[in-house]
Design an enzyme around this catalytic site. Structure first.
Site, PDB file in Angstrom:
ATOM      1  N   TYR A  54       3.649   8.236  -1.998  1.00  0.00           N
ATOM      2  CA  TYR A  54       4.290   7.000  -2.471  1.00  0.00           C
ATOM      3  C   TYR A  54       3.469   6.371  -3.584  1.00  0.00           C
ATOM      4  O   TYR A  54       2.253   6.198  -3.485  1.00  0.00           O
ATOM      5  CB  TYR A  54       4.437   5.994  -1.315  1.00  0.00           C
ATOM      6  CG  TYR A  54       4.920   4.633  -1.765  1.00  0.00           C
ATOM      7  CD1 TYR A  54       6.245   4.442  -2.130  1.00  0.00           C
ATOM      8  CD2 TYR A  54       4.052   3.546  -1.857  1.00  0.00           C
ATOM      9  CE1 TYR A  54       6.698   3.202  -2.571  1.00  0.00           C
ATOM     10  CE2 TYR A  54       4.491   2.307  -2.286  1.00  0.00           C
ATOM     11  CZ  TYR A  54       5.824   2.147  -2.647  1.00  0.00           C
ATOM     12  OH  TYR A  54       6.258   0.924  -3.093  1.00  0.00           O
ATOM     13  N   HIS A  84       8.307  -5.677 -13.151  1.00  0.00           N
ATOM     14  CA  HIS A  84       7.881  -6.638 -12.133  1.00  0.00           C
ATOM     15  C   HIS A  84       7.355  -7.937 -12.729  1.00  0.00           C
ATOM     16  O   HIS A  84       7.190  -8.921 -12.004  1.00  0.00           O
ATOM     17  CB  HIS A  84       6.818  -6.001 -11.228  1.00  0.00           C
ATOM     18  CG  HIS A  84       7.393  -5.040 -10.232  1.00  0.00           C
ATOM     19  ND1 HIS A  84       8.238  -4.017 -10.578  1.00  0.00           N
ATOM     20  CD2 HIS A  84       7.249  -4.948  -8.873  1.00  0.00           C
ATOM     21  CE1 HIS A  84       8.581  -3.327  -9.505  1.00  0.00           C
ATOM     22  NE2 HIS A  84       8.007  -3.888  -8.455  1.00  0.00           N
ATOM     23  N   ASN A 197      -0.290  -4.853  -6.191  1.00  0.00           N
ATOM     24  CA  ASN A 197      -0.006  -4.839  -4.761  1.00  0.00           C
ATOM     25  C   ASN A 197      -1.109  -5.547  -3.998  1.00  0.00           C
ATOM     26  O   ASN A 197      -1.957  -4.912  -3.370  1.00  0.00           O
ATOM     27  CB  ASN A 197       0.136  -3.388  -4.274  1.00  0.00           C
ATOM     28  CG  ASN A 197       1.347  -3.210  -3.372  1.00  0.00           C
ATOM     29  OD1 ASN A 197       1.557  -4.010  -2.474  1.00  0.00           O
ATOM     30  ND2 ASN A 197       2.123  -2.177  -3.619  1.00  0.00           N
ATOM     31  N   TYR A 283      -4.256 -47.975  16.197  1.00  0.00           N
ATOM     32  CA  TYR A 283      -4.501 -46.534  16.188  1.00  0.00           C
ATOM     33  C   TYR A 283      -4.999 -46.036  14.835  1.00  0.00           C
ATOM     34  O   TYR A 283      -5.854 -45.155  14.761  1.00  0.00           O
ATOM     35  CB  TYR A 283      -3.218 -45.780  16.542  1.00  0.00           C
ATOM     36  CG  TYR A 283      -2.851 -45.768  18.004  1.00  0.00           C
ATOM     37  CD1 TYR A 283      -3.491 -46.591  18.921  1.00  0.00           C
ATOM     38  CD2 TYR A 283      -1.858 -44.916  18.470  1.00  0.00           C
ATOM     39  CE1 TYR A 283      -3.142 -46.585  20.260  1.00  0.00           C
ATOM     40  CE2 TYR A 283      -1.494 -44.890  19.801  1.00  0.00           C
ATOM     41  CZ  TYR A 283      -2.135 -45.734  20.703  1.00  0.00           C
ATOM     42  OH  TYR A 283      -1.784 -45.711  22.026  1.00  0.00           O
ATOM     43  N   ARG A 286      -8.712 -46.984  15.064  1.00  0.00           N
ATOM     44  CA  ARG A 286      -9.468 -46.438  16.192  1.00  0.00           C
ATOM     45  C   ARG A 286      -9.380 -44.917  16.278  1.00  0.00           C
ATOM     46  O   ARG A 286     -10.319 -44.241  16.721  1.00  0.00           O
ATOM     47  CB  ARG A 286      -8.920 -47.076  17.472  1.00  0.00           C
ATOM     48  CG  ARG A 286      -9.686 -46.740  18.708  1.00  0.00           C
ATOM     49  CD  ARG A 286      -9.239 -47.537  19.925  1.00  0.00           C
ATOM     50  NE  ARG A 286      -7.956 -48.184  19.826  1.00  0.00           N
ATOM     51  CZ  ARG A 286      -7.010 -48.116  20.761  1.00  0.00           C
ATOM     52  NH1 ARG A 286      -7.210 -47.384  21.848  1.00  0.00           N
ATOM     53  NH2 ARG A 286      -5.882 -48.771  20.620  1.00  0.00           N
ATOM     54  N   PHE A 331      -0.617  -5.639   2.627  1.00  0.00           N
ATOM     55  CA  PHE A 331      -0.269  -6.559   1.542  1.00  0.00           C
ATOM     56  C   PHE A 331       0.533  -7.753   2.021  1.00  0.00           C
ATOM     57  O   PHE A 331       0.735  -8.708   1.283  1.00  0.00           O
ATOM     58  CB  PHE A 331       0.549  -5.816   0.486  1.00  0.00           C
ATOM     59  CG  PHE A 331       1.686  -5.032   1.087  1.00  0.00           C
ATOM     60  CD1 PHE A 331       2.806  -5.661   1.581  1.00  0.00           C
ATOM     61  CD2 PHE A 331       1.601  -3.650   1.192  1.00  0.00           C
ATOM     62  CE1 PHE A 331       3.847  -4.951   2.160  1.00  0.00           C
ATOM     63  CE2 PHE A 331       2.641  -2.928   1.767  1.00  0.00           C
ATOM     64  CZ  PHE A 331       3.761  -3.579   2.246  1.00  0.00           C
ATOM     65  N   GLU A 417      12.131  -4.245   1.884  1.00  0.00           N
ATOM     66  CA  GLU A 417      11.216  -5.354   2.150  1.00  0.00           C
ATOM     67  C   GLU A 417      12.023  -6.453   2.846  1.00  0.00           C
ATOM     68  O   GLU A 417      12.419  -7.451   2.232  1.00  0.00           O
ATOM     69  CB  GLU A 417      10.580  -5.823   0.843  1.00  0.00           C
ATOM     70  CG  GLU A 417       9.757  -4.712   0.197  1.00  0.00           C
ATOM     71  CD  GLU A 417       9.302  -5.026  -1.213  1.00  0.00           C
ATOM     72  OE1 GLU A 417       9.541  -6.160  -1.687  1.00  0.00           O
ATOM     73  OE2 GLU A 417       8.709  -4.138  -1.849  1.00  0.00           O
TER      74      GLU A 417
END
Length: 512
Positions: A54, A84, A197, A283, A286, A331, A417
């Site tokens: 791959y 990309h 990646n 509050y 404190r 990844f 994905e």
């Protein structure tokens, strides 16, 4: 100027800050080059043997089963980067992009990505020549890491794409490389994939956020102490024995800070033995260490996650020392996305409780005899009334930003994905929450200072005196209304900078 030497064992968080925000140069240790050359030899052997792997001899994502002929594999890597680099929107800040590039070098240097040393050296050259790729804010899902942002960085190595100009404008990468005397590189098999990646964008943002949050959480104790002192609050809830019986470490540290900051104060002395004094403070006063302390403990968890990621091999596929090349899911950004979301929730609450103290300081019915809205002439003048409006609006925004990004997965790449982390979005909005927290604490700082000024002639604590001096001419003395935005900007700069904390620590010792 310092030098960050990238070892085959990785780098530190301080190294990232030195390169992202400082002037440090970067160099590769010779052992790093050797580690990368060794893993590259394995990839070359696979290519020579014709084995299907791959990203080396196949397409990507949903195209993983598409065989690519040897003569087109370099073309494949270049096409990957171009396709990309598909982000849109405003450019990411220079410090984020520099952190991202350094972290990608770090990952390649671990010797499990199968790239030639010159690929890492090309990224180092960009850093050392202060060439910052134009990385759009939208594009990463934290799926196979930060694919689009890293592709925009890698595209510059090819002499394509855009870089940030001196004034933040967009310039052609080719012109920037030529001006720096650098040449584009040619990618070999696997190298384009190895450049994109990774989780480097979200990790870089998380490391920057960790550094900022640590300072802001310490300053939250300072502004809380100023507000409590100005409202004639009690120091007793911050006694160490009360926090020893609930042993959360962050809570104990925050309480110790506040208790120490309230000592040596004539304002506190003025009511310490007053029987009419309130038995219990609200509050927001404190419980300040319970909230800020929980945020500190959250920050410690996030530091642990980031430290693990800093020594992780984040790539796909990875080259193992025994010659195997294996696909991984390392990844995936879930660890970083969860951590960023958790820290955003904590930081939002530190700001929310600060705003409640500001509102109390300004309310004549609850501030214990301070004038309405901290104006000595309320009515004609509005004092800090609208500063609290601003704080309230920021609190509301932080609540929206505290909604976790990491639960918002959308499938991509033809369902290959089919679960993504949204870690990039989580880290990006965390930085916005922290920027907002800076403004919220600045409002409390200003309100606390004004309240202490109005307690004159009583002399405040050393922290109070340091804060009054630090705001100096910007805050002025209580009086008629002034243009308030510049005053708030000055308070924000004082809050974010190191000088006030340093001045306080010279008086009371280091804050925990």
């Amino acid at each position: 100027m310092t030098t960050v030497i990238i070892q085959p064992t990785g780098i530190t968080a301080d190294d990232v800050l030195a390169v992202a925000r400082g002037t440090a140069t970067v160099t590769l240790d010779p052992a790093t080059r050797d580690a990368m050359a060794t893993s590259r030899a394995i990839v070359d052997g696979i290519e020579a043997a014709g084995r299907p792997v791959y990203g080396v001899s196949t397409g990507f994502g949903a195209l993983a089963n598409t065989f690519v002929a040897p003569e087109r594999r370099a073309e494949l890597q270049h096409a990957l980067i171009r396709s990309h680099a598909a982000g849109v929107g405003a450019p990411m800040p220079r410090e984020v992009v520099r952190a991202m590039m350094l972290l990608r070098v770090r990952s390649l240097a671990l010797g499990r990505s199968g790239v030639r040393p010159q690929v890492a050296e090309a990224l180092v050259d960009l850093l050392n020549h202060d060439i910052t790729p134009w990385v759009p804010e939208h594009g990463s899902l934290g799926a196979s890491g930060d694919l689009a942002p890293l592709a925009h960085c890698a595209l510059v190595l090819l002499g394509e794409g855009w870089v940030l100009g001196p004034a933040g404008e967009r310039q052609d990468a080719a012109d920037a490389l030529t001006a720096a005397g650098l040449k584009p590189i040619e990618l070999a098999a696997k190298e384009g994939l190895a450049l994109i990646n990774g989780t480097d964008g979200m990790l870089g943002m998380l490391l920057l956020a960790i550094h900022d949050a640590a300072h802001l959480f310490a300053m939250a104790d300072v502004t809380a102490a100023l507000a409590i002192e100005a409202m004639l609050g009690s120091e007793r809830p911050f006694l160490p024995e009360l926090h020893a019986i609930r042993p959360h470490p962050g809570q104990a540290a925050s309480a110790a800070n506040i208790h120490r900051l309230l000592q040596d104060s004539r304002v506190m002395d003025s009511h310490r033995d007053d029987l009419a004094h309130a038995v219990q403070d609200a509050y927001s006063m404190r419980c300040a260490p319970q909230v800020a302390g929980a945020a500190r403990d959250t920050l410690d968890f996030v530091r642990t996650v980031a430290a693990r990621e800093l020594v992780s091999v984040v790539d796909n596929p990875v080259v193992l020392p025994d010659g195997r090349v294996e696909s991984t899911g390392n990844f995936h950004g879930a660890p970083l996305g969860f951590a960023a979301d958790f820290l955003a929730i904590a930081a939002a609450e530190v700001g929310a409780i600060a705003e409640r103290r500001v509102d109390r300081l300004l309310d004549v019915t609850r501030s214990r005899e301070l004038p309405a809205f901290l104006s000595p002439d309320a009515g004609v003048n509005s004092g800090l009334m609208i500063a609290q409006y601003t704080a309230a609006g920021i609190v509301a925004e932080n609540r929206r930003l505290a909604a976790p990004a990491s639960v918002d997965s959308l499938p991509t790449s033809g369902m290959q994905e089919d679960h993504v982390s949204m870690g990039w979005a989580a880290a990006k909005k965390l930085r916005t929450v922290l920027d907002n927290l800076t403004s919220l604490l600045a409002v409390e700082l200003l309100a606390g200072v004004r309240g202490l000024q109005l307690r004159a002639p009583l002399v405040p604590s050393p922290a109070g005196r340091a804060a009054v001096v630090a705001l100096g001419t910007a805050a002025g003395e209580p009086g008629p209304d002034v243009f308030l935005a510049p005053v708030l900007e000055a308070a924000r700069a004082v809050l974010a900078g190191p000088e006030l904390r340093a001045a306080i620590e010279r008086e009371v010792g280091p804050l925990g």
